[in-house]
Write an enzyme that holds these catalytic residues in place. Structure first.
Site, mmCIF file in Angstrom:
data_model
loop_
_atom_site.group_PDB
_atom_site.id
_atom_site.type_symbol
_atom_site.label_atom_id
_atom_site.label_comp_id
_atom_site.label_asym_id
_atom_site.label_seq_id
_atom_site.Cartn_x
_atom_site.Cartn_y
_atom_site.Cartn_z
ATOM 1 N N LYS A 96 0.836 -1.207 0.000
ATOM 2 C CA LYS A 96 0.000 0.000 0.000
ATOM 3 C C LYS A 96 0.869 1.254 0.000
ATOM 4 C CE LYS A 96 -3.287 -2.323 2.837
ATOM 5 N NZ LYS A 96 -4.124 -2.403 4.026
ATOM 6 N N GLN A 128 -3.083 -0.984 10.389
ATOM 7 C CA GLN A 128 -3.211 -2.337 9.853
ATOM 8 C C GLN A 128 -3.658 -3.312 10.945
ATOM 9 O OE1 GLN A 128 -2.712 -3.145 6.498
ATOM 10 N NE2 GLN A 128 -3.594 -5.100 7.101
ATOM 11 N N ASP A 148 -10.193 3.335 5.689
ATOM 12 C CA ASP A 148 -10.565 1.912 5.742
ATOM 13 C C ASP A 148 -12.082 1.761 5.859
ATOM 14 O OD1 ASP A 148 -8.737 -0.111 5.420
ATOM 15 O OD2 ASP A 148 -7.983 -0.025 7.471
#
Ligand code: NAP
Length: 304
Positions: free
Chosen positions: A62, A106, A129
């Site tokens: 990413k 994450q 997200d």
């Protein structure tokens, strides 16, 4: 049509990698235009706790894609032993930083840190997200500014770009996680173009009735985390099959001794389905493309 009819033709492969590449090129162009218009570069900060190998790969990929998109990107790493308090303090500082538009912590996190506390600490406007309850709530209502979680958003975008009609179709999703199944169901039932589907959300509660549900799908989406759980007999002839699963299984023929595989028995189901996503190269690349799309959107919304 009875489910035991086999076809001689193979399903058309949905090339998620190619679609994602096109989206990323569009985002890059839009990011350049945004930066020359505003003087601001979209900036994303990744938070990585511990040394989970899969998380390391996801964050590295990413980060690389962010830079390729013309974003500023930073990865803040913490030792496994970091306290929840320290993490929350960092998130508060990033929330307050006008130069940071997107924050991605994450998951999974070590057991002593509450994922709920971390998710709820991120400013919803920077939560690209789309896991914050405000974003999930607005997504469910279908109104207001929100970020849809990247995997479900990627699946929606993939179907639109592939010209897969969802309106009035029966979509069966197997898997009710908060990051894939549930938000995907919420997106699909919206009364909107590219959605408007009739949705069944299946899970282990379906028990032995699961094949009965999956066979009734015009579009079958597997997000179970169980390698090859969707077998040929569970798919109606002509159905579109989207495989979200990313499972690492043993494969002695590979130098690493393992390979990635989906939740669908691809080699068999491709003879029944009309279209199918491969693993890898299907939903996975779409997820990263949507991280980029959401980051640019976050910067655009925050520029004022
Ligand atoms: P998860 O949180 O583990 O949830 C799995 C869901 O599948 C649960 O709702 C579970 O039911 C259901 N399930 C499992 N076995 C089943 C069975 N035999 N019959 C019916 N339902 C069953 O998984 P997740 O985080 O959504 O991820 C699912 C898969 O997608 C994983 O392989 C993951 O690696 C992959 N994934 C891929 C991407 C991508 O970018 N490609 C992104 C996210 C996830 P219960 O709720 O009843 O337990």
């Amino acid at each position: 049509m009875p489910s035991n009819i086999s076809t001689t033709t193979e399903a058309r492969i949905i090339d998620g990698k190619a679609i994602a590449t096109a989206i990323r090129a569009e985002v890059k162009e839009q990011a350049q235009a945004f930066t020359s218009r505003t003087g601001i570069r979209p900036r994303i900060v990744f938070i990585l706790v511990g040394t989970n190998p899969a998380s390391e790969v996801y964050v590295r990929n990413k980060g690389t894609t962010s830079r390729e998109s013309g974003f500023d990107s930073e990865t803040i790493r913490y030792d496994e032993s970091v306290s929840e308090f320290e993490l929350l303090q960092k998130i508060a500082a990033l929330n307050a930083d006008p130069l940071t538009h997107a924050i991605l912590c994450q998951l999974p996190l070590p057991k002593h840190i509450s994922e709920e506390h971390v998710i709820e600490a991120i400013d919803p406007a920077k939560d690209i997200d789309g896991f914050h309850p405000v974003n999930i709530g607005r997504l469910s209502i279908g109104k207001g500014d929100y970020f849809a979680p990247c995997t479900p958003a990627g699946i929606m975008e993939m179907m639109i770009r592939e010209g897969i009609e969802t309106s009035g179709k029966h979509v069966v999703i197997v898997g009710r996680s908060n990051i894939v199944g549930k938000p995907l169901a919420a997106l699909l039932v919206q009364k909107a173009a590219g959605a408007n589907a009739v949705v069944t959300l299946a899970h282990t509660g379906a028990g032995s009735r699961l094949p009965e549900f999956t066979r009734s799908a015009d579009i079958l989406i597997a997000a179970m985390g169980v390698p090859h759980a969707i077998t040929r007999d569970m798919v109606a002839p002509g159905a579109v099959v989207i495989d979200v699963g990313m499972n690492r299984i043993s494969d002695p023929s590979k130098p690493s001794g393992t390979r990635l595989t989906g939740d669908v028995d691809y080699d068999e189901v491709k003879f029944v389905a009309s279209r199918i996503t491969p693993v890898p190269g299907g939903v996975g690349p779409m997820t990263i493309a949507m991280v980029m799309k959401n980051t640019l959107l976050a910067a655009e919304r925050q520029k004022g």
